[in-house]
Design a protein around this motif. Structure first.
Motif, PDB file in Angstrom:
ATOM      1  N   PRO A 347       0.973  -1.416  -0.091  1.00  0.00           N
ATOM      2  CA  PRO A 347       0.075   0.001   0.058  1.00  0.00           C
ATOM      3  C   PRO A 347       0.895   1.299  -0.077  1.00  0.00           C
ATOM      4  CG  PRO A 347      -0.892  -1.589   1.698  1.00  0.00           C
ATOM      5  CD  PRO A 347       0.695  -2.114   1.079  1.00  0.00           C
ATOM      6  N   GLY A 348       0.429   2.080  -0.736  1.00  0.00           N
ATOM      7  CA  GLY A 348       1.296   3.606  -0.703  1.00  0.00           C
ATOM      8  C   GLY A 348       0.393   4.884  -0.676  1.00  0.00           C
ATOM      9  N   PHE A 349       0.760   5.762  -1.318  1.00  0.00           N
ATOM     10  CA  PHE A 349      -0.080   7.028  -0.979  1.00  0.00           C
ATOM     11  C   PHE A 349      -1.446   6.979  -1.803  1.00  0.00           C
ATOM     12  CE2 PHE A 349      -1.423  11.243  -2.825  1.00  0.00           C
ATOM     13  CZ  PHE A 349      -1.079  11.903  -1.789  1.00  0.00           C
ATOM     14  N   ARG A 350      -1.679   6.317  -2.987  1.00  0.00           N
ATOM     15  CA  ARG A 350      -3.073   6.108  -3.442  1.00  0.00           C
ATOM     16  C   ARG A 350      -4.046   5.359  -2.598  1.00  0.00           C
ATOM     17  NH1 ARG A 350      -5.414   1.854  -6.381  1.00  0.00           N
ATOM     18  NH2 ARG A 350      -6.889   2.470  -7.676  1.00  0.00           N
ATOM     19  N   SER A 351      -3.634   4.196  -2.101  1.00  0.00           N
ATOM     20  CA  SER A 351      -4.456   3.418  -1.318  1.00  0.00           C
ATOM     21  C   SER A 351      -4.496   4.436  -0.030  1.00  0.00           C
ATOM     22  CB  SER A 351      -3.405   2.384  -0.628  1.00  0.00           C
ATOM     23  OG  SER A 351      -3.224   1.450  -1.906  1.00  0.00           O
ATOM     24  N   SER A 352      -3.698   5.206   0.505  1.00  0.00           N
ATOM     25  CA  SER A 352      -3.939   5.975   1.668  1.00  0.00           C
ATOM     26  C   SER A 352      -4.880   7.023   1.408  1.00  0.00           C
ATOM     27  CB  SER A 352      -2.585   6.700   2.149  1.00  0.00           C
ATOM     28  OG  SER A 352      -1.642   5.557   2.652  1.00  0.00           O
ATOM     29  N   MET A 353      -4.942   7.803   0.534  1.00  0.00           N
ATOM     30  CA  MET A 353      -5.721   8.786   0.084  1.00  0.00           C
ATOM     31  C   MET A 353      -7.227   8.343   0.133  1.00  0.00           C
ATOM     32  SD  MET A 353      -4.040  11.443   0.821  1.00  0.00           S
ATOM     33  CE  MET A 353      -5.263  12.487   0.393  1.00  0.00           C
ATOM     34  N   LEU A 354      -7.194   7.147  -0.804  1.00  0.00           N
ATOM     35  CA  LEU A 354      -8.709   6.562  -0.908  1.00  0.00           C
ATOM     36  C   LEU A 354      -9.256   5.992   0.175  1.00  0.00           C
ATOM     37  CD1 LEU A 354      -7.929   4.622  -4.154  1.00  0.00           C
ATOM     38  CD2 LEU A 354      -9.482   6.551  -4.151  1.00  0.00           C
ATOM     39  N   LYS A 479      11.800   0.868  12.127  1.00  0.00           N
ATOM     40  CA  LYS A 479      10.960   1.016  10.873  1.00  0.00           C
ATOM     41  C   LYS A 479       9.665   1.036  10.823  1.00  0.00           C
ATOM     42  CE  LYS A 479      10.837  -1.034   6.318  1.00  0.00           C
ATOM     43  NZ  LYS A 479      11.348  -1.912   5.166  1.00  0.00           N
ATOM     44  N   MET A 480       9.058   2.258  10.686  1.00  0.00           N
ATOM     45  CA  MET A 480       7.640   2.573  10.917  1.00  0.00           C
ATOM     46  C   MET A 480       6.777   2.022   9.852  1.00  0.00           C
ATOM     47  SD  MET A 480       8.035   3.782  13.567  1.00  0.00           S
ATOM     48  CE  MET A 480       6.302   4.230  13.871  1.00  0.00           C
ATOM     49  N   MET A 481       5.348   1.906  10.131  1.00  0.00           N
ATOM     50  CA  MET A 481       4.373   1.643   9.348  1.00  0.00           C
ATOM     51  C   MET A 481       3.828   3.285   8.611  1.00  0.00           C
ATOM     52  SD  MET A 481       1.876  -0.767  11.356  1.00  0.00           S
ATOM     53  CE  MET A 481       1.805   0.070  12.785  1.00  0.00           C
ATOM     54  N   THR A 482       3.224   2.822   7.699  1.00  0.00           N
ATOM     55  CA  THR A 482       2.710   4.026   6.812  1.00  0.00           C
ATOM     56  C   THR A 482       1.992   5.047   7.873  1.00  0.00           C
ATOM     57  OG1 THR A 482       0.729   2.948   6.433  1.00  0.00           O
ATOM     58  CG2 THR A 482       2.517   2.959   4.719  1.00  0.00           C
ATOM     59  N   PRO A 483       1.928   6.437   7.684  1.00  0.00           N
ATOM     60  CA  PRO A 483       1.431   7.551   8.185  1.00  0.00           C
ATOM     61  C   PRO A 483       0.068   7.257   8.766  1.00  0.00           C
ATOM     62  CG  PRO A 483       2.837   8.310   6.718  1.00  0.00           C
ATOM     63  CD  PRO A 483       2.581   6.943   6.305  1.00  0.00           C
ATOM     64  N   GLU A 484      -0.944   6.268   7.961  1.00  0.00           N
ATOM     65  CA  GLU A 484      -1.986   6.114   8.384  1.00  0.00           C
ATOM     66  C   GLU A 484      -2.251   4.733   9.053  1.00  0.00           C
ATOM     67  OE1 GLU A 484      -0.772   6.490   5.247  1.00  0.00           O
ATOM     68  OE2 GLU A 484      -0.671   4.328   4.659  1.00  0.00           O
ATOM     69  N   SER A 485      -1.372   4.448   9.706  1.00  0.00           N
ATOM     70  CA  SER A 485      -1.319   3.111  10.400  1.00  0.00           C
ATOM     71  C   SER A 485      -2.334   2.850  11.231  1.00  0.00           C
ATOM     72  CB  SER A 485       0.288   2.728  10.831  1.00  0.00           C
ATOM     73  OG  SER A 485       0.288   3.471  11.715  1.00  0.00           O
ATOM     74  N   HIS A 486      -2.833   4.038  12.081  1.00  0.00           N
ATOM     75  CA  HIS A 486      -3.816   4.109  12.849  1.00  0.00           C
ATOM     76  C   HIS A 486      -5.175   3.600  12.609  1.00  0.00           C
ATOM     77  CE1 HIS A 486      -4.615   7.808  10.995  1.00  0.00           C
ATOM     78  NE2 HIS A 486      -5.785   7.735  11.401  1.00  0.00           N
ATOM     79  N   VAL A 487      -5.412   3.646  11.289  1.00  0.00           N
ATOM     80  CA  VAL A 487      -6.657   2.974  10.824  1.00  0.00           C
ATOM     81  C   VAL A 487      -6.423   1.909   9.774  1.00  0.00           C
ATOM     82  CG1 VAL A 487      -8.154   4.895  10.926  1.00  0.00           C
ATOM     83  CG2 VAL A 487      -6.814   4.426   8.766  1.00  0.00           C
ATOM     84  N   MET A 488      -5.202   1.528   9.304  1.00  0.00           N
ATOM     85  CA  MET A 488      -4.781   0.316   8.547  1.00  0.00           C
ATOM     86  C   MET A 488      -3.425  -0.154   8.806  1.00  0.00           C
ATOM     87  SD  MET A 488      -5.813   3.059   5.595  1.00  0.00           S
ATOM     88  CE  MET A 488      -5.231   4.261   6.736  1.00  0.00           C
ATOM     89  N   PRO A 489      -3.326  -0.859  10.096  1.00  0.00           N
ATOM     90  CA  PRO A 489      -2.176  -1.641  10.372  1.00  0.00           C
ATOM     91  C   PRO A 489      -1.839  -2.630   9.008  1.00  0.00           C
ATOM     92  CG  PRO A 489      -3.742  -1.919  11.945  1.00  0.00           C
ATOM     93  CD  PRO A 489      -4.467  -1.305  10.785  1.00  0.00           C
ATOM     94  N   PRO A 490      -0.721  -2.912   8.838  1.00  0.00           N
ATOM     95  CA  PRO A 490      -0.279  -3.782   7.818  1.00  0.00           C
ATOM     96  C   PRO A 490      -0.549  -5.133   8.147  1.00  0.00           C
ATOM     97  CG  PRO A 490       1.669  -3.321   9.122  1.00  0.00           C
ATOM     98  CD  PRO A 490       0.463  -2.577   9.527  1.00  0.00           C
ATOM     99  N   PRO A 491      -0.750  -6.002   6.945  1.00  0.00           N
ATOM    100  CA  PRO A 491      -0.710  -7.517   7.339  1.00  0.00           C
ATOM    101  C   PRO A 491       0.147  -8.049   8.285  1.00  0.00           C
ATOM    102  CG  PRO A 491      -1.016  -7.203   5.082  1.00  0.00           C
ATOM    103  CD  PRO A 491      -0.485  -5.830   5.680  1.00  0.00           C
ATOM    104  N   LEU A 492       0.000  -9.242   8.833  1.00  0.00           N
ATOM    105  CA  LEU A 492       0.847  -9.780   9.936  1.00  0.00           C
ATOM    106  C   LEU A 492       1.892 -10.174   9.333  1.00  0.00           C
ATOM    107  CD1 LEU A 492      -1.818 -11.987  12.137  1.00  0.00           C
ATOM    108  CD2 LEU A 492      -0.634  -9.594  12.606  1.00  0.00           C
ATOM    109  N   ASP A 493       1.815 -10.755   8.128  1.00  0.00           N
ATOM    110  CA  ASP A 493       3.033 -11.220   7.350  1.00  0.00           C
ATOM    111  C   ASP A 493       4.289 -10.150   6.867  1.00  0.00           C
ATOM    112  OD1 ASP A 493       2.095 -13.620   7.060  1.00  0.00           O
ATOM    113  OD2 ASP A 493       1.456 -13.528   5.180  1.00  0.00           O
ATOM    114  N   ASP A 494       3.474  -8.747   6.815  1.00  0.00           N
ATOM    115  CA  ASP A 494       4.513  -7.655   6.446  1.00  0.00           C
ATOM    116  C   ASP A 494       4.972  -7.371   7.897  1.00  0.00           C
ATOM    117  OD1 ASP A 494       3.601  -7.640   4.166  1.00  0.00           O
ATOM    118  OD2 ASP A 494       2.368  -5.980   4.171  1.00  0.00           O
TER     119      ASP A 494
END
Length: 508
Positions: A347-354, A479-494
């Motif tokens: 997930p990147g900027f596009r995923s975050s903004m959507l 190493k941080m998660m994306t800025p929007e991680s408060h609503v979208m934590p990465p999958p466990l594998d990531d």
């Protein structure tokens, strides 16, 4: 039934709709104890119980018969689309159908300028939107090869399409039908057949339901009533709207700041009240069981939608956001953030903004929502930069006790998080653009100064300086998660991959 509620509303000084809503939430508690007494061998009776209680709430109590018909239309439409559209666009068709319906009702509410003291269909429809879109994705996952799914998708996939009664029971699960919590279909069915309890039998019961459920549930109900009392007594004097009154500007700046922060707590208390009341009712039905603690006591954390202490005393802004509207965060992560990301890519900027856009539209069309979410993106970016560049410098070595420096860092993080929370939340409650901007102006734009100066520091050389300092002192930034991680934590594998990378860096 208004004759039962009008005198009470007049005596308390609340609106009739508010009294009706709280009454429904309280009635749900004893009804939850009745629901769980229906044996697992009678699943259709459980589904019917959910449907009939919800009909009772909507029609005779809340007088929302037209609203209930609209919700029923969304449910039946989703049931038909998910069953008959086999292609990969099915979940997006359901999303467009239910979200479009919700947006129309948000527009109607805004057109008639209905205050939030008026309870109408959009509140329950927001919960139902999460349920129906999640169901659509769960059905699609059930048609997808297991090797292409992550852990959450495997656990929640629907491989056997429900009967109409099963789907109606799920859609109108009564403890959460008005204000949440939302739940996925697999969790609902595990509640119906009692597989949620994993065969653990209470010593005092012939059924598998664990002991301790009532103790936890009624403690939640008492907590909700306490916060409800706080809100009823203090909200007339302490609310965000006080900022735009003439009286507010006659006070000194420090007094205004303190008054504003306390007003934020009182504003949040109404959410604490309704979410803990519904959590208690959900637990009484059996929902929320999460296993057993170290002493053998049953734990019931799965129905929580809010963690109050983590919000009011957070160590940082990410902890605060992770603890607010928890189930909505899960929905945004699983049904939007991960789904709009092309397969094989992160997930990147596009995923975050959507995802941020979806969250804003889901809440409504008021400009205050968009001011809050837009500024929230900068807040999470600033928090990520602090955590990646500054926090490693104050962390004690592994195994060492917490240092005074780290405690001071956490204390500053708590203080700053509360200041920023109240600043960014004000437009969310004031709703219109002019009132929101005026409130920020009267607070001397302190939130913008805090976040703006933080971002300027890091972007104008602070990050490079702190990275060099970390290297000099032998520290390694997390190493941080994306800025929007408060609503979208990465999958466990990531997460596992990132931990491996971090361990390798520490070895180097």
């Amino acid at each position: 039934m208004d004759a039962l509620f009008v005198p009470l509303a007049s005596a308390i000084g609340a609106s009739v709709d508010q009294i009706k809503l709280i009454s429904c939430l309280l009635i749900a508690c004893p009804l939850g104890s009745l629901f769980i007494r229906i044996p697992a061998s009678q699943p259709n009776l459980k589904h019917l119980f959910n449907l009939l209680v919800s009909v009772f709430f909507f029609i005779p109590v809340l007088d929302l018969s037209r609203g209930f018909v609209q919700l029923l239309g969304s449910v039946l439409g989703t049931y038909y689309i998910a069953a008959n559209v086999k292609g990969p666009n099915m979940p997006w068709m359901v999303f467009a159908f239910v979200m479009g319906h919700l947006t129309v009702n948000h527009i109607i509410r805004a057109f008639y300028n209905l205050s939030y003291e008026t309870f109408e269909v959009t509140g329950p429809q927001m919960v139902l939107t999460m349920k129906l879109t999640t169901f659509a994705w769960n059905v699609w996952d059930g048609r997808t090869a297991p090797e292409n799914l992550d852990k959450w998708q495997l656990q929640k996939r629907v491989t056997k399409y429900p009967t109409l009664l099963e789907f109606l029971g799920y859609s109108f699960y009564f403890p959460g039908v008005l204000v949440g919590p939302y739940l996925d279909y697999a969790s609902y069915m595990s509640l119906i057949d009692e597989s949620l309890f994993e065969g653990k039998r209470s010593p005092s019961s012939t059924r598998s339901i664990p002991d301790g459920r009532k103790r936890v549930a009624y403690r939640k109900m008492l907590t909700g009533l306490v916060f409800l009392g706080i809100f009823v007594v203090l909200s007339p004097s302490f609310h965000y709207g006080i900022v735009i009154t003439p009286w507010f500007m006659t006070q000194g700046f420090l007094y205004r700041m303190a008054y504003f922060q306390f007003s934020g707590f009182i504003e949040r208390s109404k959410y604490y009240a309704i979410w803990t009341l519904t959590e208690g009712a959900s637990i009484l039905t059996g929902l929320g069981f999460t296993g057993y603690g170290p002493s053998g006591e049953s734990t019931w954390e799965g129905a929580a939608n809010v963690k109050i202490l983590e919000i009011e005393l957070p160590s940082n802004f990410k902890v605060l956001l992770d603890s607010w509207n928890i189930n909505t965060n899960i929905w945004l992560r699983e049904c939007i953030y991960k789904r709009v990301t092309p397969k094989g890519k992160k997930p990147g900027f596009r995923s975050s903004m959507l995802t941020f856009a979806t969250s804003a539209f889901w809440h409504g069309i008021a400009t205050g929502y968009y001011l809050t979410f837009f500024f929230g993106g900068f807040i999470t970016t600033a928090g990520r930069l602090c955590r990646a560049n500054l926090r490693p410098l104050v962390l004690p070595p592994p195994g060492a006790p917490t240092t005074i420096t780290k405690r001071i860092y956490d204390l500053i993080g708590t203080f700053a998080s509360i200041l920023i929370l109240n600043y960014v939340a004000a437009p969310f409650m004031l709703l219109n653009f002019s009132d929101s901007i005026e409130a920020w102006r009267r607070l001397h734009w302190y939130g913008f100064w805090m976040i703006g100066s933080t971002l300027a520091f890091f972007w104008l050389g602070g990050s490079s300086f702190l990275k060099a300092l970390q290297k000099k002192e032998g520290k390694v930034a997390e190493k941080m998660m994306t800025p929007e991680s408060h609503v979208m934590p990465p999958p466990l594998d990531d997460v596992a991959e990132e931990l491996k990378e971090l361990q390798q860096r520490m070895k180097e």
